[in-house]
Design an enzyme around this catalytic site. Structure first.
Site, PDB file in Angstrom:
ATOM      1  N   THR A 117       0.828  -1.209   0.000  1.00  0.00           N
ATOM      2  CA  THR A 117       0.000   0.000   0.000  1.00  0.00           C
ATOM      3  C   THR A 117       0.863   1.260   0.000  1.00  0.00           C
ATOM      4  O   THR A 117       1.974   1.261   0.558  1.00  0.00           O
ATOM      5  CB  THR A 117      -0.893   0.022   1.257  1.00  0.00           C
ATOM      6  N   TYR A 141      -1.820   0.441  10.153  1.00  0.00           N
ATOM      7  CA  TYR A 141      -2.104  -0.275   8.907  1.00  0.00           C
ATOM      8  C   TYR A 141      -0.870  -0.234   8.001  1.00  0.00           C
ATOM      9  O   TYR A 141      -0.374  -1.278   7.538  1.00  0.00           O
ATOM     10  CB  TYR A 141      -3.314   0.353   8.200  1.00  0.00           C
TER      11      TYR A 141
END
Ligand code: UDP
Length: 327
Positions: A117, A141
């Site tokens: 990501t 995250y």
């Protein structure tokens, strides 16, 4: 034909990759706990429902299926939730990846594609950001994904016959051009999905999270990439690894950004609904702007985006939204 194990393949992005690989004739086994995925989303392959933390179940799958490569999607993905429950994110994203990699080592599976990501960059100093930028995530995250990238880096260094590609996704959106699959989260948090659910009357208003960021209109800027273009990046990464290509890390985005307000304008245009928008404080852990420099994957794998068009992205997401809400 080559056999590919896909973890999290019943989820939003995974199911579009399953579609793309199925169309190419790959034999697919999807390993998914169906916590956010759906069996109906699988247009190809066979589903085994299981947990990545369950080493015995993984061993059974690997012994029986003997994959040539693994694509690992299964993960938790909500930034704000990761701020509130960091350990859950390290457990569900990093620890399960470690468990999976250990199992793959034991079974001699040495080709791996990882869903990473743009959150690994945190707040990039240079925009568009390229793959050499420092990894400096600002939320658990992003850190949980960065840690998995580091596991892969170190494993490949120690064992050169192990090869991986990590794809750093920017903001994935849109739905299958044939309107067969799309996002189906129970509690969607993503901007385009929430805007469209507001247009269809499911939510009374769309909140804009933060209007005083250091961006042209004060709202966050993101690089939205159509999910089918992201799927084609996986296909190319897989072909490269299966052909003996080297390990690599690639950004996946279009290299242009849209602000939250610009996305709202497009959602109003596509839907024809002037839905209500309110302004709210920024969310914890949100960087002001994320835009990809994706020249490396274009040069190295010949990736060519086909849907670099916000209207198409929102249009396909809207067609899907209308289908699942029966409107
Ligand atoms: N956002 C918003 N309202 C919403 C959902 C998202 O203003 O209901 C903003 C969010 O703060 C971020 C951008 O839209 O700046 C994209 O958020 P999303 O959750 O879609 O993706 P992220 O960039 O967090 O992965």
């Amino acid at each position: 034909m080559k056999k590919i194990l896909i973890t999290g393949g019943a989820g939003y992005i995974g199911s579009h990759v399953v579609k793309a690989l199925g169309e190419e004739g790959y034999e697919l086994l999807i390993y998914d706990n169906l916590s956010t995925g759906n069996e109906w989303a699988l247009l190809s392959g066979r589903l085994v429902q299981g947990e990545l933390a369950d080493r015995a179940a993984l061993d059974r799958v690997l012994t029986e299926f003997k994959p040539d490569a693994v694509i690992h999607f299964a993960a938790s993905i909500v930034v704000s939730e990761s701020m509130a429950k960091p350990l859950a994110y390290y457990r569900n994203n990093t620890a399960t990846a470690l468990n999976l990699l250990e199992a793959l080592q034991d079974h001699g599976v040495e080709r791996f594609i990882f869903s990473s990501t743009a959150a690994v960059y945190g707040i990039p100093e240079v925009i568009p950001v390229n793959e050499h930028a420092p990894l400096a995530p600002i939320n658990p995250y992003g850190t949980s994904k960065m840690m998995t990238e580091l596991l892969l880096r170190d494993l490949a260094a120690a064992n050169p016959s192990f090869r991986y590609v990590a794809l750093r996704y920017f903001n994935v959106a849109g739905a299958d051009g044939g309107n067969r699959i799309g996002q189906a989260y129970k509690n969607p948090t993503h901007l385009i999905t929430r805007a469209l659910k507001t247009a269809s009357g499911i939510y009374p208003e769309l909140q804009i999270f933060g209007t005083d960021y250091a961006t042209p209109d004060g709202t966050c800027v993101r690089d939205y990439i159509h999910v089918d273009d992201l799927a084609s990046a996986h296909l190319l990464a897989l072909e490269s690894l299966l052909a003996g290509g080297d390990s690599a890390v690639f950004n996946c985005g279009y290299g242009r950004g849209y602000s939250v307000r610009e996305v709202v304008d497009m959602a109003r245009k596509v839907t024809g609904v002037h839905f209500t928008v309110t302004e709210a404080p920024g969310r914890d852990g949100d960087p002001p702007a994320l835009i990809a420099d994706s020249s490396l994957i274009q040069r190295t794998l010949g990736w060519k985006p086909r849907h670099d068009d916000l209207e198409y992205i929102v249009g396909t997401a809207w067609a899907w939204e209308k289908k699942i809400t029966g409107k």
